[in-house]
Design an enzyme around this catalytic site. Structure first.
Site, PDB file in Angstrom:
ATOM      1  N   LYS A  13       0.841  -1.080   0.053  1.00 51.89           N
ATOM      2  CA  LYS A  13      -0.067  -0.392   0.178  1.00 51.89           C
ATOM      3  C   LYS A  13       0.805   1.532  -0.320  1.00 51.89           C
ATOM      4  O   LYS A  13       0.607   2.080  -0.901  1.00 51.89           O
ATOM      5  CB  LYS A  13      -0.941   0.310   0.617  1.00 51.89           C
ATOM      6  CG  LYS A  13      -1.910  -1.006   0.839  1.00 51.89           C
ATOM      7  CD  LYS A  13      -2.615  -1.238   2.704  1.00 51.89           C
ATOM      8  CE  LYS A  13      -1.984  -1.550   3.487  1.00 51.89           C
ATOM      9  NZ  LYS A  13      -1.499  -2.479   3.847  1.00 51.89           N
ATOM     10  N   ARG A  88      -9.700   0.276   8.914  1.00 52.42           N
ATOM     11  CA  ARG A  88      -8.860  -1.279   9.537  1.00 52.42           C
ATOM     12  C   ARG A  88      -9.599  -1.791  10.193  1.00 52.42           C
ATOM     13  O   ARG A  88      -9.777  -3.163  10.532  1.00 52.42           O
ATOM     14  CB  ARG A  88      -7.972  -0.512  10.609  1.00 52.42           C
ATOM     15  CG  ARG A  88      -6.371  -1.232   9.299  1.00 52.42           C
ATOM     16  CD  ARG A  88      -5.652  -0.878  10.315  1.00 52.42           C
ATOM     17  NE  ARG A  88      -4.430  -1.609   9.835  1.00 52.42           N
ATOM     18  CZ  ARG A  88      -3.179  -0.726   9.457  1.00 52.42           C
ATOM     19  NH1 ARG A  88      -3.483   0.151   8.663  1.00 52.42           N
ATOM     20  NH2 ARG A  88      -1.948  -1.343   9.875  1.00 52.42           N
ATOM     21  N   ARG A 127      11.961  -5.368   4.307  1.00 54.42           N
ATOM     22  CA  ARG A 127      11.702  -4.620   3.914  1.00 54.42           C
ATOM     23  C   ARG A 127      12.935  -3.343   4.465  1.00 54.42           C
ATOM     24  O   ARG A 127      13.276  -3.379   5.690  1.00 54.42           O
ATOM     25  CB  ARG A 127      10.356  -4.146   4.455  1.00 54.42           C
ATOM     26  CG  ARG A 127      10.179  -2.358   4.193  1.00 54.42           C
ATOM     27  CD  ARG A 127       8.828  -2.593   4.603  1.00 54.42           C
ATOM     28  NE  ARG A 127       7.678  -2.742   5.624  1.00 54.42           N
ATOM     29  CZ  ARG A 127       6.954  -2.300   6.117  1.00 54.42           C
ATOM     30  NH1 ARG A 127       6.144  -2.195   4.911  1.00 54.42           N
ATOM     31  NH2 ARG A 127       6.484  -3.350   7.236  1.00 54.42           N
ATOM     32  N   ARG A 160      11.647  -1.583  10.648  1.00 52.47           N
ATOM     33  CA  ARG A 160      10.669  -1.405  11.237  1.00 52.47           C
ATOM     34  C   ARG A 160      10.809  -2.636  12.777  1.00 52.47           C
ATOM     35  O   ARG A 160      10.843  -3.697  12.413  1.00 52.47           O
ATOM     36  CB  ARG A 160       9.321  -1.725  10.634  1.00 52.47           C
ATOM     37  CG  ARG A 160       8.906   0.165  10.092  1.00 52.47           C
ATOM     38  CD  ARG A 160       7.845   0.210   9.225  1.00 52.47           C
ATOM     39  NE  ARG A 160       6.402  -0.547   9.958  1.00 52.47           N
ATOM     40  CZ  ARG A 160       5.351  -0.819   9.278  1.00 52.47           C
ATOM     41  NH1 ARG A 160       5.281  -0.361   8.358  1.00 52.47           N
ATOM     42  NH2 ARG A 160       4.101  -1.119   9.979  1.00 52.47           N
ATOM     43  N   ARG A 171      -0.182  -9.558  12.229  1.00 40.79           N
ATOM     44  CA  ARG A 171      -0.379  -8.682  12.351  1.00 40.79           C
ATOM     45  C   ARG A 171      -1.705  -8.975  10.645  1.00 40.79           C
ATOM     46  O   ARG A 171      -2.890  -8.537  10.843  1.00 40.79           O
ATOM     47  CB  ARG A 171      -0.036  -7.472  11.916  1.00 40.79           C
ATOM     48  CG  ARG A 171       1.269  -7.151  12.958  1.00 40.79           C
ATOM     49  CD  ARG A 171       1.736  -5.953  11.945  1.00 40.79           C
ATOM     50  NE  ARG A 171       2.112  -5.295  11.001  1.00 40.79           N
ATOM     51  CZ  ARG A 171       3.194  -4.571  10.459  1.00 40.79           C
ATOM     52  NH1 ARG A 171       4.484  -5.067  10.606  1.00 40.79           N
ATOM     53  NH2 ARG A 171       3.276  -4.190   9.271  1.00 40.79           N
TER      54      ARG A 171
HETATM   55  P1  AP5 Z   1       4.673  -1.883   1.616  1.00 41.75           P
HETATM   56  O1  AP5 Z   1       4.599  -0.131   0.164  1.00 41.75           O
HETATM   57  O2  AP5 Z   1       5.332  -1.254   2.756  1.00 41.75           O
HETATM   58  O3  AP5 Z   1       3.725  -2.726   2.389  1.00 41.75           O
HETATM   59  P2  AP5 Z   1       2.807  -1.655   2.792  1.00 41.75           P
HETATM   60  O4  AP5 Z   1       0.605  -2.835   2.634  1.00 41.75           O
HETATM   61  O5  AP5 Z   1       2.152  -0.319   3.494  1.00 41.75           O
HETATM   62  O6  AP5 Z   1       2.517  -2.442   4.848  1.00 41.75           O
HETATM   63  P3  AP5 Z   1       2.595  -1.825   5.832  1.00 41.75           P
HETATM   64  O7  AP5 Z   1       3.427  -2.929   6.722  1.00 41.75           O
HETATM   65  O8  AP5 Z   1       3.378  -0.781   6.239  1.00 41.75           O
HETATM   66  O9  AP5 Z   1       1.202  -2.122   6.064  1.00 41.75           O
HETATM   67  P4  AP5 Z   1       0.709  -1.613   8.013  1.00 41.75           P
HETATM   68  O10 AP5 Z   1      -0.794  -1.377   7.206  1.00 41.75           O
HETATM   69  O11 AP5 Z   1       0.119  -3.134   8.583  1.00 41.75           O
HETATM   70  O12 AP5 Z   1       1.146  -1.325   8.183  1.00 41.75           O
HETATM   71  P5  AP5 Z   1       0.886   0.494   8.790  1.00 41.75           P
HETATM   72  O13 AP5 Z   1       2.215   1.467   9.295  1.00 41.75           O
HETATM   73  O14 AP5 Z   1      -0.393   0.717   8.271  1.00 41.75           O
HETATM   74  O15 AP5 Z   1       5.787  -2.707   0.760  1.00 41.75           O
HETATM   75  C1  AP5 Z   1       5.787  -3.972   2.297  1.00 41.75           C
HETATM   76  C2  AP5 Z   1       7.482  -4.619   1.290  1.00 41.75           C
HETATM   77  O16 AP5 Z   1       7.111  -5.248   0.594  1.00 41.75           O
HETATM   78  C3  AP5 Z   1       8.947  -3.098   1.094  1.00 41.75           C
HETATM   79  O17 AP5 Z   1      10.013  -3.777   2.069  1.00 41.75           O
HETATM   80  C4  AP5 Z   1       8.653  -2.888  -0.361  1.00 41.75           C
HETATM   81  O18 AP5 Z   1       9.845  -2.411  -0.778  1.00 41.75           O
HETATM   82  C5  AP5 Z   1       7.818  -4.630  -0.514  1.00 41.75           C
HETATM   83  N1  AP5 Z   1       7.185  -4.361  -2.372  1.00 41.75           N
HETATM   84  C6  AP5 Z   1       6.473  -3.684  -2.180  1.00 41.75           C
HETATM   85  N2  AP5 Z   1       5.567  -3.925  -3.374  1.00 41.75           N
HETATM   86  C7  AP5 Z   1       6.113  -5.253  -3.660  1.00 41.75           C
HETATM   87  C8  AP5 Z   1       5.458  -6.043  -4.823  1.00 41.75           C
HETATM   88  N3  AP5 Z   1       5.369  -5.670  -5.514  1.00 41.75           N
HETATM   89  N4  AP5 Z   1       6.733  -7.076  -5.588  1.00 41.75           N
HETATM   90  C9  AP5 Z   1       7.923  -7.516  -4.589  1.00 41.75           C
HETATM   91  N5  AP5 Z   1       8.154  -6.257  -3.181  1.00 41.75           N
HETATM   92  C10 AP5 Z   1       7.244  -5.329  -3.088  1.00 41.75           C
HETATM   93  O19 AP5 Z   1       0.529   0.209  10.784  1.00 41.75           O
HETATM   94  C11 AP5 Z   1       1.854   0.078  11.601  1.00 41.75           C
HETATM   95  C12 AP5 Z   1       0.815  -0.238  12.673  1.00 41.75           C
HETATM   96  O20 AP5 Z   1       0.314   1.176  12.916  1.00 41.75           O
HETATM   97  C13 AP5 Z   1      -0.056  -1.231  12.853  1.00 41.75           C
HETATM   98  O21 AP5 Z   1       0.018  -2.497  12.996  1.00 41.75           O
HETATM   99  C14 AP5 Z   1      -1.388  -0.400  14.222  1.00 41.75           C
HETATM  100  O22 AP5 Z   1      -0.295  -0.958  15.541  1.00 41.75           O
HETATM  101  C15 AP5 Z   1      -1.301   1.015  14.288  1.00 41.75           C
HETATM  102  N6  AP5 Z   1      -1.989   1.276  13.176  1.00 41.75           N
HETATM  103  C16 AP5 Z   1      -1.985   1.821  12.077  1.00 41.75           C
HETATM  104  N7  AP5 Z   1      -3.430   2.575  11.100  1.00 41.75           N
HETATM  105  C17 AP5 Z   1      -3.717   2.014  11.685  1.00 41.75           C
HETATM  106  C18 AP5 Z   1      -5.040   1.996  12.050  1.00 41.75           C
HETATM  107  N8  AP5 Z   1      -5.810   2.006  11.061  1.00 41.75           N
HETATM  108  N9  AP5 Z   1      -6.074   1.465  13.141  1.00 41.75           N
HETATM  109  C19 AP5 Z   1      -5.444   1.096  14.498  1.00 41.75           C
HETATM  110  N10 AP5 Z   1      -4.375   1.038  14.304  1.00 41.75           N
HETATM  111  C20 AP5 Z   1      -3.371   1.549  13.614  1.00 41.75           C
END
Ligand code: AP5
Length: 215
Positions: A13, A88, A127, A160, A171
Site C-alpha cells: 500500500k 481498518r 523491508r 521497522r 498482524r
Molecule cells: P509496503 O509498501 O511497505 O507495504 P504496506 O502495505 O504499506 O505495509 P505496512 O506494513 O506499512 O502496512 P501495515 O498496514 O501493516 O502498517 P501501517 O504502517 O499502516 O511494502 C512492504 C515491503 O514489500 C517493502 O519492503 C516493499 O519494498 C516491498 N514491496 C512492495 N510491493 C512489492 C511488490 N509488488 N513485489 C515485491 N515487493 C514489494 O501500520 C503499522 C501499525 O500502526 C499497525 O500495526 C497498528 O498498530 C498501527 N495502525 C496504523 N493504522 C492504524 C489504524 N487505522 N487503526 C489502528 N491501528 C493502526
C-alpha cells in the site's frame, strides 16, 4: 479523487501510494506513518500508540478517528487523497463515513491489493524504511541506490520494529479477522476493485492507474 487502498500488512500500500501521489499530486494519508511520527516525537498520542504498534496490535479506534478527522480537515486534503492503512475496522469505516458526510465528500474508489500471506513474510523481512518520509525499500525487490541509505536525503534507513516475523504473523491474523470485513462493507456501494498485488511493483502500479482512469 478520493482513493482508499486496502490490503494486508506489507501488501504494498505504502509503495503504491508513493507512486500515485507523484502522478496525481494528491497527498497520501497513512495512519501508520502519522503514528510513527507521533511515536518518534514522543507526543501524548505517540506514547499511547507505541505499545500497540510494537506488539502488532491495532491502536484504539477513538485515537485513530480523532487523528484522521484533523488530517482530513487540512487544506491539502480538499482536492483528494489516498487513504493508506485506514480504515481498518468497521467502527473506523463508520467513523470515516461520518467525517466525510460533515465534509460533504465521498470515496471514489476502494482498491484491494490482494497478496498471498506466504509472500508477506518475505517482503517484511527485507523491508527498509526512511522514517521521516515514509519511503519504503526492499533489499531484493526495490533496493536503495546505496545499501541502507535513503535515495533522496542520504539518511540512514531503518528496520521497522514491528517487522519481526512473529509480529507480522499476528498482524496478518488481525488483518484477516478485523480488516477484511471492510471489503463487504464497501462492496455494497459498488466501489471496490481488486488488484493482484503479487505482481512486481511496476505492474501493480500500471494496473492501479488503469483502474483509476476508469473512475
Ligand atoms: P509496503 O509498501 O511497505 O507495504 P504496506 O502495505 O504499506 O505495509 P505496512 O506494513 O506499512 O502496512 P501495515 O498496514 O501493516 O502498517 P501501517 O504502517 O499502516 O511494502 C512492504 C515491503 O514489500 C517493502 O519492503 C516493499 O519494498 C516491498 N514491496 C512492495 N510491493 C512489492 C511488490 N509488488 N513485489 C515485491 N515487493 C514489494 O501500520 C503499522 C501499525 O500502526 C499497525 O500495526 C497498528 O498498530 C498501527 N495502525 C496504523 N493504522 C492504524 C489504524 N487505522 N487503526 C489502528 N491501528 C493502526
Amino acid at each position: 479523487m478520493k482513493i482508499l487502498l486496502l490490503g494486508p500488512p506489507g501488501g504494498g500500500k505504502g509503495t503504491q501510494a508513493k507512486l500515485l501521489i507523484n502522478k496525481y499530486k494528491i497527498p497520501q494519508i497513512s495512519t501508520g506513518d502519522i503514528l510513527r511520527k507521533h511515536v518518534d516525537n514522543k507526543t501524548n498520542l505517540g506514547q499511547k500508540a507505541n505499545a500497540y504498534m510494537q506488539n502488532g496490535e491495532l491502536v484504539p479506534d477513538n485515537l485513530i478517528l480523532n487523528m484522521i478527522k484533523k488530517r482530513l480537515s487540512e487544506n491539502d486534503s480538499k482536492g483528494g487523497y489516498i487513504l493508506d492503512g485506514f480504515p481498518r475496522t468497521i467502527p473506523q469505516a463508520e467513523g470515516l463515513d461520518n467525517i466525510l458526510n460533515e465534509l460533504n465528500q465521498t470515496l471514489d474508489i476502494v482498491i484491494l491489493l490482494d497478496v498471498k500471506d506466504s509472500d508477506i513474510i518475505e517482503r517484511m523481512s527485507g523491508r527498509r524504511m526512511h522514517l521521516k518520509s515514509g519511503r519504503v525499500y526492499h533489499i531484493k525487490f526495490n533496493p536503495p541506490k546505496i545499501k541502507d541509505i535513503d535515495d533522496i536525503t542520504n539518511e540512514k534507513l531503518v528496520i521497522r520494529k514491528d517487522d519481526h516475523p512473529e509480529t507480522v504473523k499476528k498482524r496478518l491474523k488481525i488483518y484477516h479477522k478485523t480488516t477484511k470485513p471492510l471489503i463487504n462493507y464497501y462492496n455494497s456501494r459498488n466501489i471496490v476493485s481488486s488488484i493482484n498485488g503479487n505482481n512486481d511493483i511496476n505492474k501493480v502500479h500500471q494496473n492501479l492507474i488503469d483502474l483509476i482512469k476508469n473512475v
